[in-house]
Design an enzyme around this catalytic site. Structure first.
Site: not given
Ligand code: TYM
Length: 332
Positions: A111, A194, A197
């Site tokens: 990032k 991957k 969004k």
């Molecule tokens: P974020 O917002 O990027 O994504 C949310 C969830 O979606 C999953 N995900 C995917 N899984 C499979 N294939 C993909 N292409 C894909 N894109 C996204 C992510 O693995 C995630 O589970 N840091 C985290 C948010 C967060 C969090 C937490 C998660 C903040 N605090 C505490 C768990 C526990 C994030 O940016 O997810």
């Protein structure tokens, strides 16, 4: 009952990877766990956000979680910034985690890109806040996609370090729970990236709110290779785009990749994409419709979040207070 916590950022549209990698599993786990799901607006501002767009995206993500099958009557759904214990515990964890641990985090490297000096400090300590999210509730299981595994492992390290620094057995070591078939949904334009969004190309992803025509068009345009579909799993090696489309098919239909390979063995992508479009439209269509209905009813979504904030706080407050006592903060 064991407690799960997971989070999702309100930045950009929810896409198929968020649904298959996370939200759908959340919905499936809600019967067996006490569930806490968080729209992580504090994490979102580690990259610049437009305030009005983020406010709207917060509602939209909450709507997506509900439309994806998470029941707000039995699960807690809330936005992170409204429960101050997350930031408070994160500060304590900033004084537990080591620079060297954060230096290893691959997401920061991706990032921040080349301009590390220009990145916000918050982007660097982002995984520390993530650990605080989970541990403010003493959650034991964290359902996420593969890309979050390293962050959950860091949460374990932080929990363990806190316990040993203060000689307590206070925080549990949380476990990542990754759904094998949909752990990593890839871009429709590039099977090595991957699905995300934040990808500038709309054709790289299927959004949860896409209608039937958009879904069909994106699948039609998805990158493939010139060969027919393979006869066996091994035949997917070195064919990332084919592997991704088959994985999506398997995940959407709740089948194994192997059974999908067997069904389409030797067929061309034309036939396969037709079947995939039909499947995607019939599975995602009703979810997208419900999401749009909720987005047109912001009061309904806000009521869910308000209720969630109250319930989340009731759990986090005593846990974080106790952590503060352990650290040695005077409560005069
Ligand atoms: P974020 O917002 O990027 O994504 C949310 C969830 O979606 C999953 N995900 C995917 N899984 C499979 N294939 C993909 N292409 C894909 N894109 C996204 C992510 O693995 C995630 O589970 N840091 C985290 C948010 C967060 C969090 C937490 C998660 C903040 N605090 C505490 C768990 C526990 C994030 O940016 O997810």
């Amino acid at each position: 009952m064991k407690r799960i916590f997971s989070g999702i950022q309100p930045s950009g549209n929810l896409q198929l990877g968020n649904y298959l990698g996370a939200i759908r599993n959340w919905a499936r786990m809600q019967k067996d766990y006490e569930c806490i799901f968080c729209v992580v607006d504090l994490h979102a501002i580690t990259l610049p956000q437009d305030p009005e767009v983020m406010r709207q995206a917060t509602r939209e993500v909450a709507a997506g979680v509900i439309a994806g099958g998470v029941d707000p009557a039995s699960c807690i759904i809330f936005n992170q910034s409204q429960v101050p214990e997350h930031a408070e515990l994160a500060w304590i964890f900033n004084c537990v985690a080591r620079m060297g641990w954060l230096n290893r985090m691959t997401q920061f490297k991706e990032k921040a890109g080349k301009d590390r000096d220009g990145a916000f400090v918050g982007l660097y300590t982002y995984p520390v806040l993530q650990a605080a999210d989970i541990l403010a509730y003493k959650a034991t299981d964290v359902p996420v996609g593969e890309d979050q595994k390293q962050h959950i492992e860091l949460s374990r390290d932080i929990a363990q370090a806190f316990n040993s620094m203060f000689g307590v057995d206070f925080f549990p070591l949380p476990e990542p729970r990754i759904q094998a078939e949909a752990a990593r949904i890839m871009s429709l334009r590039d099977g090595s990236k991957k699905m995300s969004k934040s990808d500038p190309s709309e054709y790289s992803r299927i959004n949860m709110t896409d209608g039937p025509d958009e879904i069909a068009q994106k699948i039609r345009r998805a990158k493939t290779d010139p060969h027919p579909l393979p006869e066996s799993l091994e035949g997917l090696e070195g064919r990332p785009e084919a592997a991704n489309l088959i994985t999506i098919f398997a995940a959407l239909s709740d089948r194994t990749v192997e059974s999908v390979v067997t069904e389409f063995a030797g067929k061309g992508f034309g036939d396969f994409k037709g079947a995939l479009s039909e499947l995607a439209v019939s599975t995602l269509g009703p979810i997208g419709d419900e999401m749009k209905r909720l987005m047109a009813a912001p009061d309904e979504v806000d009521a869910v979040l308000r209720n969630g904030v109250e319930k989340a706080r009731a759990i986090a407050q005593p846990i974080v207070r106790e952590a503060q006592d352990i650290v040695g903060f005077l409560r005069p």
